[in-house]
Design a protein around this motif. Sequence first.
Motif, PDB file in Angstrom:
ATOM      1  N   LEU A   1      50.626   2.053 -20.937  1.00  0.00           N
ATOM      2  CA  LEU A   1      49.578   1.750 -21.899  1.00  0.00           C
ATOM      3  C   LEU A   1      49.947   0.516 -22.719  1.00  0.00           C
ATOM      4  O   LEU A   1      49.108  -0.367 -22.950  1.00  0.00           O
ATOM      5  CB  LEU A   1      49.332   2.954 -22.810  1.00  0.00           C
ATOM      6  N   THR A   2      51.203   0.436 -23.139  1.00  0.00           N
ATOM      7  CA  THR A   2      51.663  -0.734 -23.889  1.00  0.00           C
ATOM      8  C   THR A   2      51.567  -1.995 -23.032  1.00  0.00           C
ATOM      9  O   THR A   2      51.128  -3.046 -23.507  1.00  0.00           O
ATOM     10  CB  THR A   2      53.112  -0.535 -24.363  1.00  0.00           C
ATOM     11  N   GLN A   3      51.951  -1.900 -21.766  1.00  0.00           N
ATOM     12  CA  GLN A   3      51.829  -3.044 -20.858  1.00  0.00           C
ATOM     13  C   GLN A   3      50.389  -3.520 -20.759  1.00  0.00           C
ATOM     14  O   GLN A   3      50.112  -4.728 -20.778  1.00  0.00           O
ATOM     15  CB  GLN A   3      52.319  -2.661 -19.457  1.00  0.00           C
ATOM     16  N   MET A   4      49.472  -2.584 -20.621  1.00  0.00           N
ATOM     17  CA  MET A   4      48.060  -2.951 -20.485  1.00  0.00           C
ATOM     18  C   MET A   4      47.531  -3.551 -21.783  1.00  0.00           C
ATOM     19  O   MET A   4      46.749  -4.515 -21.760  1.00  0.00           O
ATOM     20  CB  MET A   4      47.235  -1.735 -20.056  1.00  0.00           C
ATOM     21  N   GLN A   5      47.945  -3.014 -22.914  1.00  0.00           N
ATOM     22  CA  GLN A   5      47.522  -3.587 -24.194  1.00  0.00           C
ATOM     23  C   GLN A   5      48.038  -5.026 -24.336  1.00  0.00           C
ATOM     24  O   GLN A   5      47.311  -5.914 -24.805  1.00  0.00           O
ATOM     25  CB  GLN A   5      48.049  -2.729 -25.346  1.00  0.00           C
ATOM     26  N   GLN A   6      49.270  -5.251 -23.913  1.00  0.00           N
ATOM     27  CA  GLN A   6      49.817  -6.608 -23.974  1.00  0.00           C
ATOM     28  C   GLN A   6      49.039  -7.555 -23.064  1.00  0.00           C
ATOM     29  O   GLN A   6      48.826  -8.728 -23.402  1.00  0.00           O
ATOM     30  CB  GLN A   6      51.296  -6.582 -23.590  1.00  0.00           C
ATOM     31  N   ALA A   7      48.606  -7.049 -21.912  1.00  0.00           N
ATOM     32  CA  ALA A   7      47.827  -7.887 -20.991  1.00  0.00           C
ATOM     33  C   ALA A   7      46.484  -8.272 -21.611  1.00  0.00           C
ATOM     34  O   ALA A   7      46.035  -9.416 -21.480  1.00  0.00           O
ATOM     35  CB  ALA A   7      47.607  -7.147 -19.672  1.00  0.00           C
ATOM     36  N   VAL A   8      45.835  -7.326 -22.291  1.00  0.00           N
ATOM     37  CA  VAL A   8      44.579  -7.651 -22.976  1.00  0.00           C
ATOM     38  C   VAL A   8      44.823  -8.714 -24.040  1.00  0.00           C
ATOM     39  O   VAL A   8      44.067  -9.694 -24.159  1.00  0.00           O
ATOM     40  CB  VAL A   8      43.953  -6.394 -23.611  1.00  0.00           C
ATOM     41  N   ALA A   9      45.899  -8.551 -24.821  1.00  0.00           N
ATOM     42  CA  ALA A   9      46.210  -9.528 -25.866  1.00  0.00           C
ATOM     43  C   ALA A   9      46.468 -10.908 -25.273  1.00  0.00           C
ATOM     44  O   ALA A   9      46.013 -11.925 -25.815  1.00  0.00           O
ATOM     45  CB  ALA A   9      47.415  -9.062 -26.675  1.00  0.00           C
ATOM     46  N   ARG A  10      47.176 -10.958 -24.148  1.00  0.00           N
ATOM     47  CA  ARG A  10      47.419 -12.258 -23.503  1.00  0.00           C
ATOM     48  C   ARG A  10      46.118 -12.904 -23.066  1.00  0.00           C
ATOM     49  O   ARG A  10      45.918 -14.111 -23.234  1.00  0.00           O
ATOM     50  CB  ARG A  10      48.364 -12.090 -22.303  1.00  0.00           C
ATOM     51  N   ASP A  11      45.233 -12.106 -22.489  1.00  0.00           N
ATOM     52  CA  ASP A  11      43.945 -12.653 -22.063  1.00  0.00           C
ATOM     53  C   ASP A  11      43.156 -13.195 -23.252  1.00  0.00           C
ATOM     54  O   ASP A  11      42.537 -14.258 -23.172  1.00  0.00           O
ATOM     55  CB  ASP A  11      43.117 -11.569 -21.358  1.00  0.00           C
ATOM     56  N   MET A  12      43.149 -12.454 -24.344  1.00  0.00           N
ATOM     57  CA  MET A  12      42.416 -12.900 -25.526  1.00  0.00           C
ATOM     58  C   MET A  12      43.034 -14.185 -26.087  1.00  0.00           C
ATOM     59  O   MET A  12      42.322 -15.108 -26.495  1.00  0.00           O
ATOM     60  CB  MET A  12      42.393 -11.806 -26.588  1.00  0.00           C
ATOM     61  N   CYS A  13      44.365 -14.257 -26.099  1.00  0.00           N
ATOM     62  CA  CYS A  13      45.027 -15.476 -26.556  1.00  0.00           C
ATOM     63  C   CYS A  13      44.729 -16.653 -25.635  1.00  0.00           C
ATOM     64  O   CYS A  13      44.751 -17.812 -26.065  1.00  0.00           O
ATOM     65  CB  CYS A  13      46.538 -15.255 -26.651  1.00  0.00           C
ATOM     66  N   ASP A  14      44.459 -16.359 -24.373  1.00  0.00           N
ATOM     67  CA  ASP A  14      44.137 -17.404 -23.403  1.00  0.00           C
ATOM     68  C   ASP A  14      42.670 -17.813 -23.463  1.00  0.00           C
ATOM     69  O   ASP A  14      42.210 -18.628 -22.674  1.00  0.00           O
ATOM     70  CB  ASP A  14      44.488 -16.915 -21.993  1.00  0.00           C
ATOM     71  N   GLY A  15      41.901 -17.226 -24.395  1.00  0.00           N
ATOM     72  CA  GLY A  15      40.530 -17.674 -24.597  1.00  0.00           C
ATOM     73  C   GLY A  15      39.449 -16.743 -24.134  1.00  0.00           C
ATOM     74  O   GLY A  15      38.269 -17.115 -24.135  1.00  0.00           O
ATOM     75  N   ALA A  16      39.793 -15.520 -23.704  1.00  0.00           N
ATOM     76  CA  ALA A  16      38.759 -14.563 -23.296  1.00  0.00           C
ATOM     77  C   ALA A  16      37.874 -14.220 -24.491  1.00  0.00           C
ATOM     78  O   ALA A  16      38.327 -14.189 -25.641  1.00  0.00           O
ATOM     79  CB  ALA A  16      39.396 -13.302 -22.736  1.00  0.00           C
ATOM     80  N   PHE A  17      36.615 -13.940 -24.222  1.00  0.00           N
ATOM     81  CA  PHE A  17      35.650 -13.661 -25.287  1.00  0.00           C
ATOM     82  C   PHE A  17      35.516 -12.175 -25.587  1.00  0.00           C
ATOM     83  O   PHE A  17      34.918 -11.800 -26.591  1.00  0.00           O
ATOM     84  CB  PHE A  17      34.275 -14.231 -24.921  1.00  0.00           C
ATOM     85  N   GLY A  18      36.043 -11.333 -24.708  1.00  0.00           N
ATOM     86  CA  GLY A  18      35.921  -9.909 -24.940  1.00  0.00           C
ATOM     87  C   GLY A  18      36.606  -9.118 -23.852  1.00  0.00           C
ATOM     88  O   GLY A  18      37.326  -9.671 -23.001  1.00  0.00           O
ATOM     89  N   PHE A  19      36.376  -7.813 -23.881  1.00  0.00           N
ATOM     90  CA  PHE A  19      37.013  -6.875 -22.957  1.00  0.00           C
ATOM     91  C   PHE A  19      35.937  -6.246 -22.087  1.00  0.00           C
ATOM     92  O   PHE A  19      34.938  -5.717 -22.587  1.00  0.00           O
ATOM     93  CB  PHE A  19      37.753  -5.796 -23.759  1.00  0.00           C
ATOM     94  N   SER A  20      36.156  -6.307 -20.789  1.00  0.00           N
ATOM     95  CA  SER A  20      35.160  -5.856 -19.816  1.00  0.00           C
ATOM     96  C   SER A  20      35.650  -4.628 -19.069  1.00  0.00           C
ATOM     97  O   SER A  20      36.801  -4.576 -18.643  1.00  0.00           O
ATOM     98  CB  SER A  20      34.890  -6.996 -18.818  1.00  0.00           C
ATOM     99  N   THR A  21      34.755  -3.644 -18.908  1.00  0.00           N
ATOM    100  CA  THR A  21      35.074  -2.477 -18.091  1.00  0.00           C
ATOM    101  C   THR A  21      33.961  -2.203 -17.089  1.00  0.00           C
ATOM    102  O   THR A  21      32.798  -2.533 -17.321  1.00  0.00           O
ATOM    103  CB  THR A  21      35.281  -1.203 -18.940  1.00  0.00           C
ATOM    104  N   GLY A  22      34.368  -1.568 -15.995  1.00  0.00           N
ATOM    105  CA  GLY A  22      33.431  -1.040 -15.013  1.00  0.00           C
ATOM    106  C   GLY A  22      33.863   0.377 -14.709  1.00  0.00           C
ATOM    107  O   GLY A  22      34.451   0.643 -13.661  1.00  0.00           O
ATOM    108  N   LEU A  23      33.610   1.276 -15.652  1.00  0.00           N
ATOM    109  CA  LEU A  23      34.136   2.641 -15.543  1.00  0.00           C
ATOM    110  C   LEU A  23      33.513   3.412 -14.383  1.00  0.00           C
ATOM    111  O   LEU A  23      34.001   4.492 -14.032  1.00  0.00           O
ATOM    112  CB  LEU A  23      33.933   3.392 -16.861  1.00  0.00           C
ATOM    113  N   TYR A  24      32.500   2.856 -13.761  1.00  0.00           N
ATOM    114  CA  TYR A  24      31.910   3.441 -12.555  1.00  0.00           C
ATOM    115  C   TYR A  24      32.836   3.243 -11.351  1.00  0.00           C
ATOM    116  O   TYR A  24      32.815   4.023 -10.406  1.00  0.00           O
ATOM    117  CB  TYR A  24      30.560   2.767 -12.306  1.00  0.00           C
ATOM    118  N   TYR A  25      33.666   2.179 -11.387  1.00  0.00           N
ATOM    119  CA  TYR A  25      34.443   1.767 -10.227  1.00  0.00           C
ATOM    120  C   TYR A  25      35.896   2.245 -10.328  1.00  0.00           C
ATOM    121  O   TYR A  25      36.521   2.179 -11.387  1.00  0.00           O
ATOM    122  CB  TYR A  25      34.440   0.240 -10.105  1.00  0.00           C
TER     123      TYR A  25
END
Length: 528
Positions: free
Chosen positions: A164-188
């Motif tokens: 979970l910590t690894q995944m949270q860090q990955a989200v933070a890296r993406d946001m620092c790299d300029g991502a505008f938000g967090f995307s999910t496809g919980l159907y998939y």
Amino acid sequence: MLIKASLLSALALVANVAPAASPPLYDLLIVNGQVVDGDGRTLDGVAIAIQGDRIVAVEPWLAQRASARRTIDARGMIVAPGFIDPHTHANAALTSPDADKRANLAWAFQGVSTVVVGNDGDGLSEAKRPGAAAGTNYAVLSGFGRIRRAVIGDVDRAATSAELTQMQQAVARDMCDGAFGFSTGLYYAPQSFAATDEVIALASVAAKMGGYYDTHLRVEGNSGIGVVGALDEALEITEKAGMPLHVSHIKALGPAAWGKAEAMIDRIEKARARGRQVTADQYPWDASGTRISSALLPRSAVDGGMEALRRRLADPAQAADIERAIEENITGRGGPDRLLVTGVVGNAGVTAGKTLAQLASESGTTPAKVAIEALRKGDANLASFNMSAENIKAFAYKDWVVTGSDGSTGHPRMYASFPKAWSDLVREGTMSIGRFIARSTGDTARVIGLEGRGFLRAGYAADIVIFNPERFKAVANYVNPTALSGGVQTLLVNGVPVIENGRYAGTLPGVRLKKVQKGTQCSAPPLV
């Protein structure tokens, strides 16, 4: 002496008068069009001046007091901000080494100047590579599916504390790299294997960094928790994470779910009345688009990925269970005659352009067996005709719904969603021109958090579409899904024509747009 003094006084007066100011010389002037801003207002009598990649003036009588290196006479045309598509699957095209693919003409000929990629949990993908010039601008989202697969794999289990910590860090890296938000496809799968609390833990990271939550709901039909339950889950995630909710391609999928649209609308409008930021996008087609593996398989069948599925299909008992589940899902989507194969993946052995019912009849077998045989060696894209016209209309006219395509290979929505929405809602419906422009530009810019785009204002990016309101039409259909749309006369992206006189200009002025993180949260290694 008096005459001489008068003459000297006159000469002095002339000398003190400043020379007349030269009229401004702009790179481009757009004149005589019906100008509609991103908030839906018609700006009567204005001309638009462009210098470099910026709009520098939007004023009446500008054409009479300025000059330009080039002038576009937009008489009989609508002039609007370039359309913004909040949900696409254009990652690979936009970062391809092939310049023709990077031109992104499927969207450009719809008048789209900016697309969002990484939806459905796909994430940054190849779009993370910097410096890829494209025909349109693109903004990216951090994707749950890509992150979970990288950290946990395709298995059906909860994340450990360390994961979970690894995944949270990955989200933070993406946001620092300029991502505008967090995307999910919980159907998939593998996102479907995550519990709500896991999603909240990751979404909270993006929320703290100013991101929004973009989601393909866990269920869009009547199975499992049902579409209303899935919407409730998305509302819970964003309330606990503290961020805006944007529902991708809002719909009630399948006849058993058609009666749920009213309850979905009620849920959203009550949340908005309480001050929640809740929006959705919608494509105007009556068929969704996905793959056999996503549409018809139970999630337990793909625990471990597609190779694990094929091992299960090799076991007669497990294959029989999977076949029964596929039969149920075919029924839930309205029957095999509503499931059209639009593309083949690998060596699936099915024919594009035919329904599962037709393929079953030709092979003397059942639709479920056709699907299973396709999955043994590959997969196939499906257009699933399972939406109600009444539901589409009910969602379309809500002021919190914006235009989107979910554009992907094999479905005409990739090439024609904006002009089809124009035809359905404005030409044949009751939506005003202003409302259509707002839901396709300024409203969408606000949802994403795009600054300096989506409006025709001085200082904003010169992303502008000029289109003929009578000729702006979808050409693509389910039989020919890759036909370019008609009616766009000019598309400027960052001040450069991508479409000129109705033709591709051969340019690639589009750039990757990045969300700027303010403060110091990205100056140190992200640890949540």
